[in-house]
Design an enzyme around this catalytic site. Structure first.
Site, PDB file in Angstrom:
ATOM      1  N   HIS A 118       5.881  -4.720   5.746  1.00  0.00           N
ATOM      2  CA  HIS A 118       5.962  -6.171   5.554  1.00  0.00           C
ATOM      3  C   HIS A 118       7.361  -6.492   5.051  1.00  0.00           C
ATOM      4  CE1 HIS A 118       4.474 -10.277   4.784  1.00  0.00           C
ATOM      5  NE2 HIS A 118       5.345 -10.247   3.792  1.00  0.00           N
ATOM      6  N   CYS A 119       8.095  -7.274   5.830  1.00  0.00           N
ATOM      7  CA  CYS A 119       9.483  -7.585   5.499  1.00  0.00           C
ATOM      8  C   CYS A 119       9.544  -8.903   4.728  1.00  0.00           C
ATOM      9  CB  CYS A 119      10.326  -7.678   6.770  1.00  0.00           C
ATOM     10  SG  CYS A 119      12.064  -8.070   6.461  1.00  0.00           S
ATOM     11  N   PRO A 120       9.934  -8.885   3.457  1.00  0.00           N
ATOM     12  CA  PRO A 120       9.987 -10.141   2.696  1.00  0.00           C
ATOM     13  C   PRO A 120      11.053 -11.108   3.199  1.00  0.00           C
ATOM     14  CG  PRO A 120      10.916  -8.324   1.416  1.00  0.00           C
ATOM     15  CD  PRO A 120      10.302  -7.719   2.633  1.00  0.00           C
ATOM     16  N   GLU A 123       9.488 -12.863   6.011  1.00  0.00           N
ATOM     17  CA  GLU A 123       8.191 -13.383   5.567  1.00  0.00           C
ATOM     18  C   GLU A 123       7.099 -13.088   6.601  1.00  0.00           C
ATOM     19  OE1 GLU A 123       9.382 -17.531   4.847  1.00  0.00           O
ATOM     20  OE2 GLU A 123       9.194 -17.112   2.713  1.00  0.00           O
ATOM     21  N   ASN A 124       7.138 -11.892   7.144  1.00  0.00           N
ATOM     22  CA  ASN A 124       6.170 -11.509   8.168  1.00  0.00           C
ATOM     23  C   ASN A 124       6.115  -9.989   8.222  1.00  0.00           C
ATOM     24  OD1 ASN A 124       4.297 -11.750  10.214  1.00  0.00           O
ATOM     25  ND2 ASN A 124       5.770 -12.300  11.806  1.00  0.00           N
TER      26      ASN A 124
END
Length: 257
Positions: A118-120, A123-124
């Site tokens: 999950h890549c902050p 945001e996805n």
């Protein structure tokens, strides 16, 4: 949404700064040589567009499976040996059967097929459907950042020595110096991410599997250097960048694992 607005704002701000100061791009515009400036702007727009596509698209969420005859949802790649069917695990959060290599993301509240992480920043999640676009975004972003760094440096001109340093020079070039600082950080991050994901793609593994293989049921019994999904660098990269359908990984799972 704040991070997405930040990405768009940073890109627009850095682009405007490079054209407002006497950089190579601005000098080319003043001389009527539009090819390089337009190409830079196109590359900058492409990086922003790719960011929003990767950020907003479905990364490969697992939905309730519908059994339909003749369905083309899954692509089964033949393995050179008979492989038994693997029992799928039911997710304890969304109560759906997880395909192999899927993982539940608590931030997105979905199970994601071929979950990577999950890549902050976007945001996805990065998963089966958007992983190749995520790598493409990193490559385009790195190219833009390196070009922007070279352009910003050209706008600084001759750097003053310590004895001739003046606050006037600092105030005049403050925005370019801030751009260089931000761009340097972005270049290091983008380069490291691009290199790591290129390596993972060549091995047909994911960040989650690479970091947590001792906790993953289908990997923890494998030898440390063994990857049951590795089919060679060429086939791994071809499948990563060129496959257009979902792969049923449980049908490729070696019986010895």
């Amino acid at each position: 949404m704040r991070l997405r607005a930040t990405q768009a704002g940073l890109s627009a701000g850095i682009g405007a700064t490079l054209f407002l100061h006497p950089t190579d791009l601005r000098l080319q515009v003043e001389e009527g040589a539009w090819l390089a400036p337009l190409f830079f702007l196109g590359l900058l727009f492409s990086s922003v567009a790719l960011y929003f596509v990767v950020s907003l698209m479905d990364p490969g969420f697992v939905h309730e499976q519908k059994k339909e005859s003749g369905s083309k949802e899954q692509e089964i790649i033949a393995f050179p040996q008979d492989v038994p069917e693997v029992r799928l695990r039911r997710c304890g959060y969304c109560m759906l059967k997880q395909p192999m290599r899927a993982k539940h993301c608590r931030e997105c509240r979905h199970c994601v097929r071929r979950y990577d992480h999950h890549c902050p920043w976007i945001e996805n999640c990065v998963g089966e459907r958007n992983h190749r676009l995520f790598v493409l975004y990193l490559a385009v972003q790195l190219a833009v950042v390196l070009w922007a760094m070279e352009t910003a440096w050209s706008g600084l001109g001759a750097l003053p020595s310590f004895s001739s340093f003046s606050w006037v020079w600092l105030c005049h070039n403050l925005l370019l110096l801030l751009c260089l600082l931000v761009l340097s950080v972005c270049a290091v991050v983008a380069a490291l991410l691009l290199a790591s994901h290129a390596y993972l793609a060549s091995c047909n593994t994911t960040t989650w599997e690479f970091m947590s293989r001792h906790r993953i049921s289908y990997l923890r019994h494998c030898p440390d250097e063994e990857n049951p999904f590795d089919r060679g660098v060429f086939h791994n990269l071809w499948g990563f960048f060129c496959a257009r359908r979902s792969v049923r990984w449980e049908n490729l799972y070696p019986s010895a694992v």
